[in-house]
Design a protein around this motif. Structure first.
Motif, mmCIF file in Angstrom:
data_model
loop_
_atom_site.group_PDB
_atom_site.id
_atom_site.type_symbol
_atom_site.label_atom_id
_atom_site.label_comp_id
_atom_site.label_asym_id
_atom_site.label_seq_id
_atom_site.Cartn_x
_atom_site.Cartn_y
_atom_site.Cartn_z
ATOM 1 N N THR A 112 102.590 71.042 28.629
ATOM 2 C CA THR A 112 103.838 70.257 28.507
ATOM 3 C C THR A 112 104.641 70.498 27.323
ATOM 4 O O THR A 112 105.926 70.502 27.247
ATOM 5 C CB THR A 112 103.483 68.855 28.923
ATOM 6 O OG1 THR A 112 102.505 68.677 29.873
ATOM 7 C CG2 THR A 112 104.652 68.097 28.820
ATOM 8 N N SER A 115 106.358 73.987 27.126
ATOM 9 C CA SER A 115 107.128 73.898 28.245
ATOM 10 C C SER A 115 108.436 73.272 27.754
ATOM 11 O O SER A 115 109.574 73.833 27.973
ATOM 12 C CB SER A 115 106.834 73.275 29.638
ATOM 13 O OG SER A 115 105.596 74.280 30.080
ATOM 14 N N ARG A 116 108.277 72.316 27.113
ATOM 15 C CA ARG A 116 109.568 71.262 26.702
ATOM 16 C C ARG A 116 110.185 72.166 25.484
ATOM 17 O O ARG A 116 111.499 72.200 25.404
ATOM 18 C CB ARG A 116 108.966 70.057 26.049
ATOM 19 C CG ARG A 116 110.127 69.251 25.771
ATOM 20 C CD ARG A 116 109.419 67.749 24.949
ATOM 21 N NE ARG A 116 108.494 66.983 25.882
ATOM 22 C CZ ARG A 116 107.204 66.917 25.955
ATOM 23 N NH1 ARG A 116 106.899 67.112 24.480
ATOM 24 N NH2 ARG A 116 106.215 66.163 26.409
ATOM 25 N N ALA A 118 110.248 75.485 24.998
ATOM 26 C CA ALA A 118 110.778 76.615 25.752
ATOM 27 C C ALA A 118 111.924 76.275 26.498
ATOM 28 O O ALA A 118 113.002 77.107 26.713
ATOM 29 C CB ALA A 118 109.647 77.372 26.633
ATOM 30 N N GLU A 119 111.864 75.351 27.257
ATOM 31 C CA GLU A 119 113.115 74.695 28.165
ATOM 32 C C GLU A 119 114.296 74.475 27.208
ATOM 33 O O GLU A 119 115.527 74.817 27.499
ATOM 34 C CB GLU A 119 112.810 73.574 28.897
ATOM 35 C CG GLU A 119 113.696 73.062 29.670
ATOM 36 C CD GLU A 119 113.140 72.037 30.737
ATOM 37 O OE1 GLU A 119 114.189 71.422 31.582
ATOM 38 O OE2 GLU A 119 112.245 71.227 30.429
ATOM 39 N N LYS A 120 113.986 73.610 26.049
ATOM 40 C CA LYS A 120 115.162 73.514 25.187
ATOM 41 C C LYS A 120 115.871 74.782 24.610
ATOM 42 O O LYS A 120 117.035 74.786 24.631
ATOM 43 C CB LYS A 120 114.505 72.548 24.082
ATOM 44 C CG LYS A 120 115.541 72.150 22.966
ATOM 45 C CD LYS A 120 114.984 71.530 21.711
ATOM 46 C CE LYS A 120 114.172 70.287 22.144
ATOM 47 N NZ LYS A 120 113.527 69.596 20.947
ATOM 48 N N ALA A 122 115.770 77.560 26.154
ATOM 49 C CA ALA A 122 116.457 78.396 27.243
ATOM 50 C C ALA A 122 117.616 77.957 27.761
ATOM 51 O O ALA A 122 118.461 78.566 28.321
ATOM 52 C CB ALA A 122 115.381 78.221 28.772
ATOM 53 N N GLN A 123 117.875 76.607 27.485
ATOM 54 C CA GLN A 123 119.316 75.984 27.858
ATOM 55 C C GLN A 123 120.412 76.457 26.697
ATOM 56 O O GLN A 123 121.271 75.867 26.701
ATOM 57 C CB GLN A 123 118.877 74.377 27.701
ATOM 58 C CG GLN A 123 118.064 74.145 28.949
ATOM 59 C CD GLN A 123 117.890 72.683 29.092
ATOM 60 O OE1 GLN A 123 118.083 71.843 28.086
ATOM 61 N NE2 GLN A 123 117.163 72.041 30.098
ATOM 62 N N ILE A 160 104.308 80.772 29.192
ATOM 63 C CA ILE A 160 105.054 79.695 29.209
ATOM 64 C C ILE A 160 106.493 80.066 28.906
ATOM 65 O O ILE A 160 107.345 79.671 29.660
ATOM 66 C CB ILE A 160 104.742 78.426 28.523
ATOM 67 C CG1 ILE A 160 102.960 78.080 28.981
ATOM 68 C CG2 ILE A 160 105.351 77.315 28.869
ATOM 69 C CD1 ILE A 160 102.364 77.253 28.251
ATOM 70 N N PHE A 161 106.671 80.664 27.945
ATOM 71 C CA PHE A 161 108.116 81.074 27.588
ATOM 72 C C PHE A 161 108.577 82.004 28.550
ATOM 73 O O PHE A 161 109.837 81.974 28.860
ATOM 74 C CB PHE A 161 108.068 81.890 26.118
ATOM 75 C CG PHE A 161 107.867 80.780 25.081
ATOM 76 C CD1 PHE A 161 109.263 80.657 24.353
ATOM 77 C CD2 PHE A 161 107.035 80.118 24.643
ATOM 78 C CE1 PHE A 161 109.639 79.715 23.387
ATOM 79 C CE2 PHE A 161 107.319 79.099 23.596
ATOM 80 C CZ PHE A 161 108.533 79.031 23.049
ATOM 81 N N GLU A 163 107.866 82.069 31.545
ATOM 82 C CA GLU A 163 108.532 81.269 32.906
ATOM 83 C C GLU A 163 109.655 80.866 32.691
ATOM 84 O O GLU A 163 110.540 80.676 33.810
ATOM 85 C CB GLU A 163 107.310 80.156 33.104
ATOM 86 C CG GLU A 163 106.092 80.597 33.541
ATOM 87 C CD GLU A 163 105.063 79.618 33.641
ATOM 88 O OE1 GLU A 163 105.579 78.196 33.290
ATOM 89 O OE2 GLU A 163 103.977 79.584 33.971
ATOM 90 N N HIS A 164 110.347 80.521 31.503
ATOM 91 C CA HIS A 164 111.623 79.987 31.104
ATOM 92 C C HIS A 164 112.516 80.957 30.793
ATOM 93 O O HIS A 164 113.776 80.749 30.358
ATOM 94 C CB HIS A 164 111.498 78.852 30.059
ATOM 95 C CG HIS A 164 110.871 77.859 30.468
ATOM 96 N ND1 HIS A 164 109.323 77.581 30.309
ATOM 97 C CD2 HIS A 164 111.352 76.673 30.882
ATOM 98 C CE1 HIS A 164 109.151 76.339 30.837
ATOM 99 N NE2 HIS A 164 110.202 75.564 31.056
#
Length: 225
Positions: A112, A115-116, A118-120, A122-123, A160-161, A163-164
């Protein structure tokens, strides 16, 4: 054509490196910003950085790297600066980490947490994300950095990275410990090159090959060195 003109004028297309903080939590022996160094830590105000970006755009800079210290100690500000640079027209934006985020890979919140992050990223319009690795031997790297267990976490975190949509590069600062065993011991490298350049070349070539195989096995698809 614009890039060709740069080279014809003996100018390299511009890159701006913004070292926006000297805060760090690693013990890298090669770095004067390591956590054990005693000096007053600071970081640039975000408005100062935005002004730098604006000036860079006006001068035709095409690439910006956000460095430290450790940039991800201030991940929200980092993401904001990356977004601003992209919106301002910077094509190539880079940043990276010493890897501290990948520690404690056995904790239940690891997936989690990564992912948080990586998502940050990725945006944002981030083009390249590096993870620093000093040696192809996990224990040597972790001792140099003062980040126990980080290699296992990197191996677990890279997918995980991916995935984003972020494909980190391994960032190698060339040093004697690339292959684990210190190359040439305490011998003066300059003297070693002069006395036996062929052996010097071959030993480093073997060390690099070992390192590259190691990071490929970890899941990296790119290496900076």
């Amino acid at each position: 054509m614009k890039r060709i003109k740069h080279f014809l004028k003996k100018r390299i297309p511009g890159q701006l490196v913004i070292q926006f903080t000297n805060h760090c939590n690693a013990r890298c022996p090669q770095c004067g910003m390591r956590v054990t160094e005693r000096f007053r830590r600071s970081k640039l105000m975000i408005d100062e950085v935005l002004q730098m970006i604006d000036a860079a755009v006006q001068k035709g800079v095409e690439a910006i790297s956000f460095t430290g210290g450790e940039p991800l100690l201030f991940s929200d500000e980092l993401a904001a600066m990356i977004r601003y640079a992209g919106d301002a027209g910077i094509k190539y934006i880079r940043t990276g980490t010493n890897g501290f985020i990948f520690m404690n890979a056995n904790k239940p919140d690891f997936h989690t947490r990564i992912s948080r992050i990586a998502e940050k990223l990725a945006q944002t319009p981030l083009r390249n994300f590096w993870i620093s690795i000093d040696s192809g031997v996990p224990s040597v790297h972790e001792e140099m950095r003062g980040l126990p267990g980080v290699i296992a976490g990197i191996e677990k975190g890279i997918p995980i990275f991916h995935e984003h949509g972020i494909y980190p590069s391994a960032n190698l600062g060339i040093n004697r410990n690339v292959a684990g065993i210190p190359l040439f011991g305490k011998t003066d490298i300059r003297r070693r090159i002069k006395d036996d350049s062929e052996r010097f070349y071959q030993e480093f070539r073997t060390a690099f090959r070992k390192f590259y195989n190691f990071v490929i096995d970890l899941g990296f698809t790119m290496v900076n060195s």
